[in-house]
Scaffold this active site. Structure first.
Site, PDB file in Angstrom:
ATOM      1  CG  ASP A 118       3.012   0.977   9.811  1.00 40.98           C
ATOM      2  OD1 ASP A 118       2.278   1.692  10.512  1.00 40.98           O
ATOM      3  OD2 ASP A 118       3.515   1.368   8.746  1.00 40.98           O
TER       4      ASP A 118
ATOM      5  CG  ASP B  83      -3.619  10.334  12.331  1.00 40.54           C
ATOM      6  OD1 ASP B  83      -2.931  10.495  13.365  1.00 40.54           O
ATOM      7  OD2 ASP B  83      -3.173   9.820  11.306  1.00 40.54           O
TER       8      ASP B  83
ATOM      9  CB  VAL C  65       7.958   5.916  14.618  1.00 40.26           C
ATOM     10  CG1 VAL C  65       7.597   6.675  13.346  1.00 40.26           C
ATOM     11  CG2 VAL C  65       9.259   5.140  14.420  1.00 40.26           C
TER      12      VAL C  65
ATOM     13  NE  ARG D 284      -1.210  12.187   8.483  1.00 41.04           N
ATOM     14  CZ  ARG D 284      -1.249  13.385   9.027  1.00 41.04           C
ATOM     15  NH1 ARG D 284      -2.328  13.787   9.625  1.00 41.04           N
ATOM     16  NH2 ARG D 284      -0.207  14.170   8.985  1.00 41.04           N
TER      17      ARG D 284
ATOM     18  CE  LYS E 149      -1.604   1.556   4.091  1.00 42.22           C
ATOM     19  NZ  LYS E 149      -1.289   2.965   4.426  1.00 42.22           N
ATOM     20  CG  ASN E 150       2.327   2.589   3.598  1.00 39.22           C
ATOM     21  OD1 ASN E 150       1.164   2.916   3.367  1.00 39.22           O
ATOM     22  ND2 ASN E 150       2.765   2.307   4.819  1.00 39.22           N
TER      23      ASN E 150
HETATM   24  N1  EPU Z   1       6.924  14.011  11.159  1.00 41.00           N
HETATM   25  C1  EPU Z   1       7.064  15.339  11.494  1.00 41.00           C
HETATM   26  N2  EPU Z   1       7.004  16.257  10.490  1.00 41.00           N
HETATM   27  C2  EPU Z   1       6.861  15.924   9.184  1.00 41.00           C
HETATM   28  C3  EPU Z   1       6.722  14.557   8.839  1.00 41.00           C
HETATM   29  C4  EPU Z   1       6.763  13.617   9.856  1.00 41.00           C
HETATM   30  O1  EPU Z   1       7.192  15.681  12.649  1.00 41.00           O
HETATM   31  O2  EPU Z   1       6.843  16.802   8.329  1.00 41.00           O
HETATM   32  C5  EPU Z   1       7.007  12.992  12.220  1.00 41.00           C
HETATM   33  C6  EPU Z   1       5.691  12.211  12.358  1.00 41.00           C
HETATM   34  O3  EPU Z   1       4.775  12.899  13.179  1.00 41.00           O
HETATM   35  C7  EPU Z   1       6.176  10.929  12.964  1.00 41.00           C
HETATM   36  C8  EPU Z   1       7.528  10.708  12.279  1.00 41.00           C
HETATM   37  O4  EPU Z   1       7.934  11.984  11.825  1.00 41.00           O
HETATM   38  O5  EPU Z   1       6.367  11.055  14.326  1.00 41.00           O
HETATM   39  C9  EPU Z   1       7.504   9.741  11.117  1.00 41.00           C
HETATM   40  O6  EPU Z   1       6.550  10.117  10.157  1.00 41.00           O
HETATM   41  P1  EPU Z   1       6.726   9.770   8.606  1.00 41.00           P
HETATM   42  O7  EPU Z   1       6.659  11.042   7.836  1.00 41.00           O
HETATM   43  O8  EPU Z   1       7.917   8.897   8.417  1.00 41.00           O
HETATM   44  O9  EPU Z   1       5.417   8.907   8.312  1.00 41.00           O
HETATM   45  P2  EPU Z   1       4.366   9.073   7.146  1.00 41.00           P
HETATM   46  O10 EPU Z   1       5.063   9.284   5.854  1.00 41.00           O
HETATM   47  O11 EPU Z   1       3.309  10.029   7.559  1.00 41.00           O
HETATM   48  C10 EPU Z   1       4.380   6.528   6.524  1.00 41.00           C
HETATM   49  C11 EPU Z   1       3.362   5.425   6.383  1.00 41.00           C
HETATM   50  C12 EPU Z   1       2.853   5.001   7.747  1.00 41.00           C
HETATM   51  C13 EPU Z   1       4.035   4.571   8.612  1.00 41.00           C
HETATM   52  C14 EPU Z   1       5.079   5.697   8.670  1.00 41.00           C
HETATM   53  C15 EPU Z   1       6.346   5.315   9.410  1.00 41.00           C
HETATM   54  C16 EPU Z   1       2.324   5.886   4.259  1.00 41.00           C
HETATM   55  C17 EPU Z   1       1.091   6.251   3.529  1.00 41.00           C
HETATM   56  N3  EPU Z   1       2.245   5.877   5.577  1.00 41.00           N
HETATM   57  O12 EPU Z   1       3.702   7.630   7.121  1.00 41.00           O
HETATM   58  O13 EPU Z   1       2.021   3.864   7.514  1.00 41.00           O
HETATM   59  O14 EPU Z   1       3.583   4.245   9.893  1.00 41.00           O
HETATM   60  O15 EPU Z   1       5.464   6.076   7.335  1.00 41.00           O
HETATM   61  O16 EPU Z   1       6.949   4.229   8.818  1.00 41.00           O
HETATM   62  O17 EPU Z   1       3.342   5.590   3.656  1.00 41.00           O
HETATM   63  C18 EPU Z   1       0.092   2.483   7.703  1.00 41.00           C
HETATM   64  O18 EPU Z   1       0.398   1.961   6.626  1.00 41.00           O
HETATM   65  O19 EPU Z   1      -0.825   2.002   8.431  1.00 41.00           O
HETATM   66  C19 EPU Z   1       0.809   3.687   8.146  1.00 41.00           C
HETATM   67  C20 EPU Z   1       0.350   4.465   9.083  1.00 41.00           C
END
Ligand code: EPU
Length: 424
Positions: free
Chosen positions: A311, A123, A333, A99, A24-25
């Site tokens: 995850d 969220d 995380v 998101r 998915k991701n």
């Molecule tokens: N963060 C910030 N600022 C930002 C971006 C992130 O503070 O601008 C923080 C977040 O709040 C968090 C950490 O950095 O504490 C990591 O966030 P990240 O940006 O890596 O996560 P994401 O891109 O929002 C993706 C996956 C998530 C998965 C995370 C971590 C997708 C669509 N989502 O989210 O997957 O948990 O990486 O590996 O790719 C899921 O599939 O169920 C899911 C939630």
């Protein structure tokens, strides 16, 4: 959105095989990347899940066309076609549902120099800011203005820059890679996320004619090109889905083979599950898992890849709730990602929350209870926990599971697990 619930009865030992879908991701970001150029892209191994439909909705709002089908050899594909006209908008109704819609920001800016993307709210994981996405894009020459909940972004020209991320954010790394692919000059992203889905996006961009090197390492270099072209690509297997079936065997016992997996993307998880007493070995493009004895407790802590994925944690906590002793789990995380603990406690799990740590006192049995799927992985953890619980567990809000898992009930049934999905 269709509302669903999952009903799970104690099962096991599990037996047979399960075919893992595309990640998915990765699929969501590859879909977003198609905005970068005109033409028809063909993606294979795209999971049939609600989030893919939602991203399809975002792309349709932008003016792209989505079509699913099967080729002459029977292989399923998802075609995304972009014409010359692009409406650079990701509206709130869609961003609020998913998101990951924010992944279109980088491609839109690269393609047409502007993007109006709704600011995502909080969220179940907490506030989840996107400040790093914005700061990185700003370094490439993007100007932002937030007004009435909408981020209005525009650039006269994207220019390559050196960006050091405060944290290896998956989403920020991806947005930057996609924007930089068409920027003028070289972009270097340091402290970049290293997840396999990042490497998959880089492979897709390179196939399109981009020049991305170092994806999978902490430093990614993107040499901007003038033009990209539409291509075909097969999505990397979903390591989170693999983890779900490994955890199912961990709770219910038995012996299962998983097809279409990448063992090299799961090294630390395999090691931890091995320490719990699961026997896991690689097979031709797959993986074999067996459990006979009661699980042993282990300590786990989440970290960005190659660390243990956040995850995975709800699944691991469900597993450790059955272990013969006390385990400690740390979430590094998403600090607020413990909502599911209360649901597991309703089933008799003995878990104490201490700040961002969990103390899990394993029990020989849990007992079925009505519970909720609070998010995708929390929902999967409920299904896994329920496989070992006495009685019938009814998991409400199953639509969260449907967002991220292709046919979870059908695949579980295929290995002998008593899992049924009902639409309400
Ligand atoms: N963060 C910030 N600022 C930002 C971006 C992130 O503070 O601008 C923080 C977040 O709040 C968090 C950490 O950095 O504490 C990591 O966030 P990240 O940006 O890596 O996560 P994401 O891109 O929002 C993706 C996956 C998530 C998965 C995370 C971590 C997708 C669509 N989502 O989210 O997957 O948990 O990486 O590996 O790719 C899921 O599939 O169920 C899911 C939630």
């Amino acid at each position: 959105m269709i509302v669903s619930r999952y009903v799970v009865r104690r099962s096991g030992p599990l037996q047979g095989g399960v075919t893992i879908s595309g990640a998915k991701n990765s699929a969501l970001k590859l879909m977003a990347a198609t905005v970068l150029t005109e033409g028809r892209h063909r993606l294979r191994n795209v999971p049939e899940i609600v989030d893919v439909d939602l991203m399809g909705g975002v792309l349709e709002a932008i003016g792209l066309n989505i079509e699913r089908g099967h080729d002459d050899t029977g292989v399923a594909y998802l075609d995304v076609t972009r014409g010359p006209e692009v409406t650079p908008v990701a509206p709130y109704e869609l961003v609020e549902k998913m998101r990951a819609s924010t992944a279109v920001m980088g491609p839109l800016l690269a393609a047409v120099g502007e993007a109006r993307v709704a600011m995502p709210g909080g969220d179940d994981f907490g506030t989840r800011p996107i400040d790093m996405h914005l700061q990185g894009l700003e370094a490439l020459g993007v100007h932002f203005e937030l007004s009435h909940g909408i981020i209005n972004a525009h650039t006269d020209a994207l220019v390559g820059a050196e960006v050091v991320l405060d944290y290896p954010s998956v989403g920020a790394t991806e947005n930057l890679m996609m924007a930089a692919a068409l920027a003028d000059g070289r972009t270097v992203v340091s402290n970049a996320a290293r997840e396999p889905e990042i490497a998959d996006l880089a492979a897709f961009l390179n196939r399109m004619g981009g020049q991305v090197i170092g994806a999978g390492s902490p430093t990614i270099e993107i040499e901007g090109v003038q033009q990209l072209r539409a291509v075909e690509h097969t999505v990397v297997p979903d390591r989170l889905e693999v983890a779900t079936y490994l955890a199912a065997v961990g709770v219910a016992g038995g012996e299962v083979t998983m097809h279409n997996t990448r063992v090299d993307h799961l090294e630390l998880l395999v090691e931890k599950m091995g320490a719990m007493g699961l026997r896991i070995s690689p097979q031709d493009e797959g993986m074999w898992v067996m459990r006979t004895d009661r699980l042993r407790p282990v300590n786990v802590a989440t970290l960005p890849y190659p660390g243990l994925a956040t995850d995975f944690l709800p699944l691991l906590v469900a597993l450790l709730s059955y272990a013969d002793g006390t385990s400690y789990a740390t979430e590094n995380v998403f600090a607020g990602r413990f909502g599911y603990v209360g649901e597991l406690t309703r089933m008799g799990a003995k878990i104490r929350i201490e700040d961002h740590h969990l103390v899990i006192d394993g029990q020989p049995r849990l007992s079925a209870a009505p519970v909720r799927a609070l998010d995708i992985r929390a929902g999967a953890a409920m299904v896994v926990a329920a496989l070992g619980a006495d009685g019938e567990t009814v998991i409400a809000d199953g639509e969260h599971i449907d967002r991220g898992y292709e046919d979870l009930a059908g695949k579980m049934q295929g290995i002998g697990a008593d899992v049924t999905r009902y639409e309400d």
